[in-house]
Scaffold this active site. Structure first.
Site, mmCIF file in Angstrom:
data_model
loop_
_atom_site.group_PDB
_atom_site.id
_atom_site.type_symbol
_atom_site.label_atom_id
_atom_site.label_comp_id
_atom_site.label_asym_id
_atom_site.label_seq_id
_atom_site.Cartn_x
_atom_site.Cartn_y
_atom_site.Cartn_z
ATOM 1 N N ASP A 120 0.407 -5.076 -42.262
ATOM 2 C CA ASP A 120 -0.604 -6.008 -41.730
ATOM 3 C C ASP A 120 0.359 -7.094 -41.034
ATOM 4 O OD1 ASP A 120 -3.709 -6.786 -42.785
ATOM 5 O OD2 ASP A 120 -2.502 -8.412 -41.951
ATOM 6 N N ILE A 121 -0.386 -7.685 -39.824
ATOM 7 C CA ILE A 121 0.196 -8.728 -39.301
ATOM 8 C C ILE A 121 0.376 -10.087 -39.776
ATOM 9 C CG2 ILE A 121 -1.432 -9.358 -37.749
ATOM 10 C CD1 ILE A 121 0.288 -8.993 -35.102
ATOM 11 N N ASN A 170 -13.208 -4.513 -46.898
ATOM 12 C CA ASN A 170 -14.135 -5.381 -46.443
ATOM 13 C C ASN A 170 -15.210 -4.752 -45.739
ATOM 14 O OD1 ASN A 170 -12.537 -7.395 -47.635
ATOM 15 N ND2 ASN A 170 -11.263 -7.772 -46.121
ATOM 16 N N GLY A 178 -16.075 -10.447 -44.977
ATOM 17 C CA GLY A 178 -14.773 -11.008 -44.364
ATOM 18 C C GLY A 178 -14.155 -9.556 -43.149
ATOM 19 N N GLN A 179 -15.007 -8.661 -42.970
ATOM 20 C CA GLN A 179 -14.491 -7.666 -41.848
ATOM 21 C C GLN A 179 -14.183 -8.263 -40.466
ATOM 22 O OE1 GLN A 179 -16.679 -4.052 -41.756
ATOM 23 N NE2 GLN A 179 -15.190 -2.970 -40.670
ATOM 24 N N HIS A 211 -10.984 0.333 -42.599
ATOM 25 C CA HIS A 211 -9.837 0.328 -43.149
ATOM 26 C C HIS A 211 -9.785 -0.185 -44.741
ATOM 27 C CE1 HIS A 211 -10.777 -3.466 -41.274
ATOM 28 N NE2 HIS A 211 -10.137 -4.062 -42.136
ATOM 29 N N HIS A 237 -7.112 -2.030 -47.254
ATOM 30 C CA HIS A 237 -6.197 -3.044 -47.459
ATOM 31 C C HIS A 237 -5.318 -2.564 -48.707
ATOM 32 C CE1 HIS A 237 -7.369 -6.037 -44.621
ATOM 33 N NE2 HIS A 237 -8.556 -5.693 -44.847
#
Ligand code: 5GP
Ligand code: ZN
Length: 115
Positions: free
Chosen positions: A31-32, A88, A94-95, A101, A103
């Site tokens: 994740d960035i 999410n 909070g998507q 995906h 996390h």
């Protein structure tokens, strides 16, 4: 593949990512904006908008995503004491990227309930 989808572009290599896993159906990358010492995003190569948009023919790939998460967790260092797999789904959860995906989070004590 969806034309304007960020994660479809990451799968195609049009947007660079730090890949940690790939097979025929699944892609995973760092994740960035990590929320824990280990934070990996795991996605199907098939564009599915969200868990709510998944259909019965997606059952196998949804299962494979979870099994890929366990495999990645076993291969990465730092998750020996546990990890969390989060999806999410939708705005209130909070998507922000509408390509389904999970996390994979860990490397610290994770609080419960989540925020
Ligand atoms: P969501 O908020 O939809 O559950 O999760 C989307 C995740 O994708 C966020 O944690 C966000 O940091 C990550 N993300 C967004 N854009 C990029 C990007 O360009 N590269 C990477 N590696 N992660 C991204
Ligand atoms: Zn997509």
């Amino acid at each position: 593949m969806a034309e304007d989808c960020l994660f479809c572009k990451i799968i195609k290599g049009e947007i660079p990512s730090a890949k940690v896993y790939e097979d025929e159906e699944i892609f995973a990358f760092k994740d960035i904006n990590p929320q824990a010492p280990v934070h990996i995003v795991i996605i199907p190569k098939k564009h599915i908008e969200s868990l709510s948009g998944a259909e019965i023919n997606d059952a196998e790939v949804l299962g494979r995503l979870q099994l890929a998460a366990a495999k990645i967790a076993a291969q990465l260092g730092g998750l020996e004491n546990g990890y969390r797999l989060v999806n999410n789904c939708g705005h209130d959860a909070g998507q922000t990227v509408f390509h389904i995906h999970y996390h994979l989070l860990g490397g610290r004590i994770l609080g419960w309930p989540p925020g």
